[in-house]
Structures are given as structure tokens and as C-alpha cells.
Write an enzyme that holds these catalytic residues in place. Structure first.
Site, mmCIF file in Angstrom:
data_model
loop_
_atom_site.group_PDB
_atom_site.id
_atom_site.type_symbol
_atom_site.label_atom_id
_atom_site.label_comp_id
_atom_site.label_asym_id
_atom_site.label_seq_id
_atom_site.Cartn_x
_atom_site.Cartn_y
_atom_site.Cartn_z
ATOM 1 N N ASP A 1 0.814 -1.209 0.000
ATOM 2 C CA ASP A 1 0.000 0.000 0.000
ATOM 3 C C ASP A 1 0.854 1.267 0.000
ATOM 4 O O ASP A 1 0.448 2.292 -0.549
ATOM 5 C CB ASP A 1 -0.929 0.004 1.212
ATOM 6 C CG ASP A 1 -2.041 -1.031 1.091
ATOM 7 O OD1 ASP A 1 -2.332 -1.456 -0.038
ATOM 8 O OD2 ASP A 1 -2.610 -1.420 2.129
ATOM 9 N N ALA B 1 -11.392 6.249 1.046
ATOM 10 C CA ALA B 1 -10.332 5.287 0.726
ATOM 11 C C ALA B 1 -9.413 5.068 1.912
ATOM 12 O O ALA B 1 -8.884 3.965 2.103
ATOM 13 C CB ALA B 1 -9.530 5.767 -0.485
ATOM 14 N N THR C 1 -10.291 2.927 6.155
ATOM 15 C CA THR C 1 -9.983 1.593 6.686
ATOM 16 C C THR C 1 -8.519 1.471 7.112
ATOM 17 O O THR C 1 -8.091 0.382 7.490
ATOM 18 C CB THR C 1 -10.280 0.514 5.630
ATOM 19 O OG1 THR C 1 -9.529 0.791 4.447
ATOM 20 C CG2 THR C 1 -11.762 0.475 5.288
ATOM 21 N N LEU D 1 -9.356 3.626 10.982
ATOM 22 C CA LEU D 1 -10.004 2.465 11.590
ATOM 23 C C LEU D 1 -9.274 2.029 12.848
ATOM 24 O O LEU D 1 -9.903 1.671 13.859
ATOM 25 C CB LEU D 1 -10.067 1.317 10.581
ATOM 26 C CG LEU D 1 -10.754 0.035 11.045
ATOM 27 C CD1 LEU D 1 -12.194 0.304 11.475
ATOM 28 C CD2 LEU D 1 -10.725 -1.018 9.937
#
Length: 254
Positions: free
Chosen positions: A43, A151, A154, A158
């Protein structure tokens, strides 16, 4: 079916090996001439790729050669052209952060996931929160606070017990990090066009840093955040595994 593909990879050996294999199999185009960029890594690499190609009309397709890979597709060498042809498209818009340091220096950065503030020392931060010019919280004593896009909802948001936002919702999450006072304040869900202003109270005594994705600035006194709808980037996901589906599915994990 796309044929002008550029492959980029993180420095991880696994990602570099995948890049060499895919280039041998499918050929490769220079990134500035490609219509599709295939990013190989995790990521972190995906966020770097989104920033790199933001001003160019390219679709970004990630394949996971990192760890979590929430923003990536599964890695597979075969059928890449068919996967790209059938991929679902998701457009995302970044946050624009403007920050003023305690010394008066101005900084600006973009963030596809989130903008967050964190205390620098053992002393808690003291923050004042304004939305669209209206003070909503006179004093928040905390470790920090973040503004997240759908986007990015999470990710760090989160982990800080913020809400998961549907990817196509026109919303932002405003989430405190380890709030001490008011202890019961859990944050807010804001419209995407909200203008968030955070004043750092006592910035000399209680220094705060701010981060927009991977850009960090130290000793900040004011931070302003809003979503820039004039900027967009297109991400590609395998059919049935879109970013919207992943965000939805995340809410049912236990």
C-alpha cells in the site's frame, strides 16, 4: 485491451523479481508514455504511485508484493491483459492540507488516505476544531486527530476507532487519537466539501507534527484540510474485488 503498460516496483526483492518476470512476458512502456501503470509492492508504494501520476491521465493497477495490500489486487503473472480489460474503475480525490508552523512557515501537501496531527512530546496536544468557519470544539486534549477520505477510512482511521466510509460516499471522517478531554467525543462524519481547521493551542509548550500521507511537517500551529475535487486519479481493481467491495467487506470482519 491495453498494450502500453508500465511496470514499477518497490525496492523489495520480491517486487523487483515480479517486475522482471512481467516485463519479459508482456513487454514494458516508459511510464510517461503508458496509459496503464502496474504497481508492484504494498500500500505504501500504491500511495507513492498515486501521488506520482496524479496530474497525468493514467489508470493505476496494483498487484500485491508487499504485506497488507488493501489497495492492491492479488498477484498473478498470467492473464494480466484480460484482467486489465475487465477491471472496475474507481476515481478518488485527495485531501489538500495547508499548514503553518510555529515559526510562520507555510506548507502544503496532498493526501489520498488521511491527514493527521500527532503530539511530539510527553505532553498531550491541545487543539481547537473549526468546521466551515464555526468553532465546534473549543479544546480537545488528545494525542492527535485525523481527517480521512473514504479510501483511507480503513487505514489509520479504523485503528483509531473511526468509522468506515463507503468508497462512493461524499463524506470525510474526523477522528480523535486517544482523546483525553472530552473523553466521550468519538469524532464526526463530515460532508466531503467541509473545510476543517485545527488550531494547535500552546504550540510552543505542546509541539505537534502533521502528516499528509507520507509528507511530514514539524512544529505546526494551524492546519487546514479540505478535499480537492478538481484532482482525481483512477484505480483499477479486478472484477468482484473493487475498492467499494473491500471497504464494505471490512465492516463485517471480526
Amino acid at each position: 485491451m491495453p498494450s502500453d503498460i508500465a511496470f514499477i516496483a518497490s525496492d523489495a526483492p520480491e517486487a523487483q523479481r515480479a517486475k522482471r518476470k512481467l516485463e519479459r512476458r508482456y513487454g514494458s512502456t516508459e511510464p510517461d508514455r503508458a496509459s496503464v501503470v502496474v504497481a508492484l509492492g504494498g500500500d505504501g508504494l500504491m500511495l507513492q504511485t498515486l501521488h506520482r501520476f496524479l496530474s497525468e491521465d493514467k489508470a493505476i493497477y496494483g498487484m500485491n508484493r508487499g504485506s497488507v495490500g488493501f489497495l492492491m489486487n492479488a498477484y498473478r503473472e498470467e492473464d494480466l491483459l484480460e484482467r486489465l480489460e475487465a477491471a472496475e474503475r474507481t476515481e478518488i480525490h485527495p485531501l489538500r492540507m495547508r499548514a503553518i508552523s510555529h515559526a510562520g512557515e507555510a506548507h502544503e501537501a496532498l493526501a489520498f488516505n488521511d491527514v493527521y496531527l500527532l503530539r511530539r512530546t510527553f505532553q498531550a496536544a491541545k487543539l481547537r476544531i473549526s468546521i466551515d468557519g464555526v468553532v465546534r470544539l473549543n479544546e480537545l486534549i488528545c494525542d492527535g486527530i485525523l481527517v480521512a477520505t473514504p479510501a483511507g477510512s480503513t487505514a489509520y482511521n479504523l485503528s483509531a476507532h473511526g468509522p468506515i466510509l463507503p468508497i462512493n460516499s461524499q463524506l470525510l471522517a474526523l477522528t480523535p487519537i486517544s482523546a483525553f478531554r472530552p473523553r466521550r467525543w468519538r469524532g464526526a462524519i463530515l460532508p466531503h466539501n467541509a473545510k476543517v481547521k485545527i488550531d494547535i493551542l500552546e504550540p510552543g509548550k505542546r509541539p505537534v507534527n502533521t502528516v499528509a500521507d507520507h509528507s511530514e511537517f514539524r512544529d505546526i500551529s494551524i492546519v487546514e484540510v479540505e478535499q480537492d475535487m478538481s484532482l482525481r486519479v483512477t484505480m483499477l481493481f479486478d472484477r468482484g474485488h473493487s475498492l467499494a467491495e473491500r471497504v464494505l467487506a471490512e465492516q463485517f470482519l471480526y
